[in-house]
Design a protein around this motif. Structure first.
Motif, short mmCIF file in Angstrom:
data_model
loop_
_atom_site.label_atom_id
_atom_site.label_comp_id
_atom_site.label_asym_id
_atom_site.label_seq_id
_atom_site.Cartn_x
_atom_site.Cartn_y
_atom_site.Cartn_z
N ALA A 161 81.08 28.41 39.89
CA ALA A 161 80.25 27.21 39.66
C ALA A 161 79.73 26.73 41.01
O ALA A 161 80.41 26.87 42.02
CB ALA A 161 81.08 26.13 38.98
N LYS A 162 78.52 26.19 41.00
CA LYS A 162 77.86 25.78 42.24
C LYS A 162 77.51 24.31 42.17
O LYS A 162 76.63 23.91 41.41
CB LYS A 162 76.60 26.62 42.44
N GLN A 163 78.18 23.48 42.97
CA GLN A 163 77.88 22.06 43.00
C GLN A 163 78.07 21.54 44.40
O GLN A 163 78.74 22.17 45.23
CB GLN A 163 78.76 21.30 42.01
N THR A 164 77.50 20.40 44.65
CA THR A 164 77.71 19.75 45.94
C THR A 164 77.24 18.30 45.82
O THR A 164 76.47 17.96 44.91
CB THR A 164 76.94 20.48 47.08
N GLY A 175 73.91 14.19 44.45
CA GLY A 175 74.76 15.34 44.13
C GLY A 175 74.20 16.10 42.96
O GLY A 175 73.36 15.60 42.22
N GLY A 176 74.68 17.33 42.79
CA GLY A 176 74.17 18.09 41.65
C GLY A 176 74.79 19.46 41.54
O GLY A 176 75.72 19.80 42.28
N PHE A 177 74.27 20.22 40.59
CA PHE A 177 74.72 21.59 40.42
C PHE A 177 73.52 22.50 40.29
O PHE A 177 72.39 22.04 40.07
CB PHE A 177 75.65 21.74 39.19
N ALA A 178 73.79 23.80 40.43
CA ALA A 178 72.76 24.81 40.22
C ALA A 178 73.42 26.04 39.62
O ALA A 178 74.63 26.24 39.77
CB ALA A 178 72.08 25.18 41.54
N ASN A 187 59.30 31.66 43.37
CA ASN A 187 59.31 30.21 43.47
C ASN A 187 60.38 29.69 42.52
O ASN A 187 60.62 30.29 41.48
CB ASN A 187 57.96 29.62 43.07
N MET A 188 60.99 28.58 42.89
CA MET A 188 62.06 28.02 42.07
C MET A 188 63.17 29.05 41.95
O MET A 188 63.47 29.57 40.88
CB MET A 188 61.56 27.69 40.67
N ALA A 189 63.77 29.32 43.09
CA ALA A 189 64.75 30.39 43.14
C ALA A 189 66.08 29.98 42.56
O ALA A 189 67.12 30.09 43.18
CB ALA A 189 64.91 30.85 44.58
N THR A 190 66.03 29.45 41.38
CA THR A 190 67.24 29.25 40.59
C THR A 190 66.76 29.19 39.18
O THR A 190 65.59 28.94 38.92
CB THR A 190 67.94 27.94 40.94
N MET A 191 67.61 29.42 38.23
CA MET A 191 67.17 29.16 36.88
C MET A 191 67.25 27.67 36.59
O MET A 191 66.30 27.09 36.12
CB MET A 191 67.97 30.00 35.90
N CYS A 258 70.05 20.20 48.27
CA CYS A 258 69.38 21.39 47.72
C CYS A 258 69.68 22.62 48.57
O CYS A 258 69.93 23.72 48.04
CB CYS A 258 67.87 21.18 47.64
N ALA A 259 69.65 22.47 49.89
CA ALA A 259 69.92 23.60 50.78
C ALA A 259 71.34 24.11 50.58
O ALA A 259 71.59 25.34 50.63
CB ALA A 259 69.68 23.20 52.23
N ASP A 260 72.27 23.20 50.35
CA ASP A 260 73.65 23.64 50.13
C ASP A 260 73.77 24.38 48.80
O ASP A 260 74.51 25.37 48.69
CB ASP A 260 74.60 22.45 50.19
N LEU A 261 73.06 23.92 47.80
CA LEU A 261 73.07 24.65 46.51
C LEU A 261 72.44 26.03 46.68
O LEU A 261 72.93 27.02 46.13
CB LEU A 261 72.34 23.83 45.44
#
Lengths: 394, 394
Positions: A161-164, A175-178, A187-191, A258-261
């Motif tokens: 899991a990816k959060q910060t 804060g958030g997750f990805a 572009n938008m390099a995450t789902m 965002c950079a940390d995610l």
């Protein structure tokens, strides 16, 4: 920056937010597959950035409409199915999901964004989705545990899991997750990613800050060149901290989160064995620098050389020569982990001096054609990438 | 077509041509590494098509200058080194090689094209190259054996020599060889190919015929999206048959020969387990159809699905959505080996009915946005591709 990121916290750390992640039974393997994030206000300001793919999943069509209001009360997300290429019926499924969340929360469907991730082309098991919304509503909570549950509910091929979260010394939090490991780029390099904040912000700042942060972070990660049908980043702002924050300070904190995610996405990319940073300098424009870095990032011959820890700079020169930018090949410099192996378009220092055996590879390219600079993060192309993507069943 | 291709014949079958392939010692493994093709006339008409990569190898810079005369007496080719990114010294090496061939044949250096293939960024061992020219000159011969030797001298990661010839019932021949297995695309999908003919042609026909044939064949194969620094296709015409041939008949025969060489390149592509044909219909223009097919061809998620024999059409829909073409996603049809698994943007026939377990996969995409059509040939992304390209030493 007056605060550091903390990966123990996530989407439910900012005041005014509750979150949950549950097993709804959408996935056949019994893993968590539905996440709910609720903004209890007082503000409901929100913004979204969506995939540029022309084949847009039903939840993208829905949520991009919802976000035209600049307001959100909740986001419901599911893994186990992308609900893309599912026609009018798929769109009705998304709408029904939003309606269900609206019902249980006592808000309007127009206040509810929907995100989905998983296999393209199959309808969702709506009984499981709707029952999952009831279950998640009962589980809503705050803090670290709720954030982790929310981040877990959206995982597909992700292994972690990816959060910060970042709490500023002035008393406000972002804060958030990805989630995302493949089909990442250009572009938008995450789902999917959901980010929350309790800062007090002017509504017009929310959208601009999100676009600036995404452009500098999510849009600079390129795992495999494939922009998905479902990519979505959402930002919800409650204002519950009561602390007024300047646009610059907020954008800085949001970009840090965002950079940390993105760093977590890169580290968990499918089959990754190398974290590759490609920086281009001396392009005519920043945009051409980014485009050049991206051309190297998606080149399979470069990616397999990275996998092999092979300082084969000729492949990089080949890729740069195919990039949409003008330069004089006789001026090209390429530096690998600090060793300038290609200088003025020809052999520089001995390539065997460039040690690429570690996890991190820094590729620096100087075109000597202008002042433009840009960086793309990418990964190598490994046996494990082929294995994961040929085994990921249809 | 009044003649069939014959893969037992090649570059030395047309009257007026001699060829040889020898071990010059450029490669450290003792395999053949130098090829010489000589046109004894009476005509010396010739044409060339070269890589569009902005980083051009020294032999590309030399040969493209030479070809401005529309005439060639000989071509010398080496494997074991690309002579790319080698600076002014590398260009001098190319020039010295042409001078050497000119000396031994009694012609001018301006009559001699040079091609190189192998690792980028290293100088060639010129003693070996120059001695190899002497050796090859003594070995020059005609017919099947000489053609095969010539085709063998240019191999790098190729596992088989690739040659073919077509002798027309009217008594003239077109034949040649090609090499290339990776770094193939998006234009000039081979590193090197030399084609000879003894047809009697107007000089202006030679260049136009070559460009037409290359555009329809070599430019439609895309193995890994990487256009190399050295890509070259040369056509030499001796007129020695004495048979006057119309432009249309010649272009048809030349295109047939090029297509057969491309089929051999596809079959021997690095790590290939699938031969994939991607045909796009209903695009606004033919160019957009080709661009759409190419976007699918280079997508690693599609390529790994092909490797897995997986009819995961959602990945194809994702790739199509990223292509530089406009269409209505609600009209998209995708057919895999005859089964329309995606119809009107959504699920069509059961995907499990599409059997992709064989070697050949046909992907048909209909955008329903116009009359444009186009086809790209590609391969899958296999473990063997990763293995070859991470093991190919620097």
């Amino acid at each position: 920056m007056s605060g550091n990121v903390n990966r123990d916290q996530g989407v439910a750390t900012a005041a005014g937010f509750r979150a949950a992640g549950v097993v709804a039974g959408i996935k056949s393997n019994g893993k968590p597959d539905l996440t709910l994030v609720v903004n209890d206000g007082p503000s409901t300001a929100a913004a979204g950035v969506f995939t540029r793919n022309k084949v847009k999943a039903a939840p993208v069509l829905w949520s991009s409409q919802v976000l035209t209001t600049g307001s959100l009360r909740a986001v419901v997300l599911n893994s186990g199915g992308a609900n893309a290429c599912t026609g009018p019926e798929g769109f009705q499924d998304t709408h029904a999901t939003a309606e269900k969340v609206a019902d249980v929360l006592g808000v309007g469907a127009i206040d509810v964004a929907v995100c989905s991730t998983g296999l393209i082309g199959e309808r969702l098991p709506m009984d499981a989705v709707l029952a999952g919304v009831d279950l998640a509503t009962k589980e809503l909570g705050t803090g670290a545990e709720a954030g982790l549950a929310a981040a877990t509910g959206v995982m597909t091929t992700d292994t972690v899991a990816k959060q910060t979260a970042l709490t500023h010394q002035d008393g406000w939090t972002v804060g958030g997750f990805a989630k995302g490991a493949g089909m990442c780029a250009p572009n938008m390099a995450t789902m999917l990613s959901v980010i929350t904040s309790d800062a007090v912000l002017d509504a017009t700042v929310v959208d601009a800050s999100l676009r600036a942060a995404v452009d500098a972070t999510f849009n600079r990660l390129d795992v495999d060149g494939g922009t998905s049908t479902n990519d979505t980043v959402l930002l919800l702002v409650s204002g519950a901290s009561g602390v007024e924050v300047t646009p610059a300070a907020f954008t800085e904190a949001l970009t840090t989160v965002c950079a940390d995610l993105v760093a977590q996405l890169q580290a968990d990319a499918e089959g990754v064995t190398k974290h590759v940073t490609i920086t281009v300098r001396g392009a005519a424009t920043d945009a051409e620098a980014v485009a050049t870095a991206r051309t190297v990032a998606v080149d399979n011959l470069c990616k397999t050389a990275f996998f092999a820890s092979d300082p084969n700079w000729g492949r990089i020169a080949m890729a740069v020569g195919n990039a949409p930018t003008q330069f004089d090949a006789a001026k090209l410099d390429i530096t690998l982990n600090g060793v300038t192996v290609c200088r003025a378009g020809g052999r520089g220092e001995d390539r065997t001096g460039a040690d690429l055996s570690g996890r991190d590879i820094l590729v620096e390219i100087d075109l000597h054609a202008g002042e433009g600079t840009g960086t793309i993060l990418t990964t190598d192309l490994s046996h494990a990438y082929v294995e994961e993507n040929s085994a990921y069943s249809s």
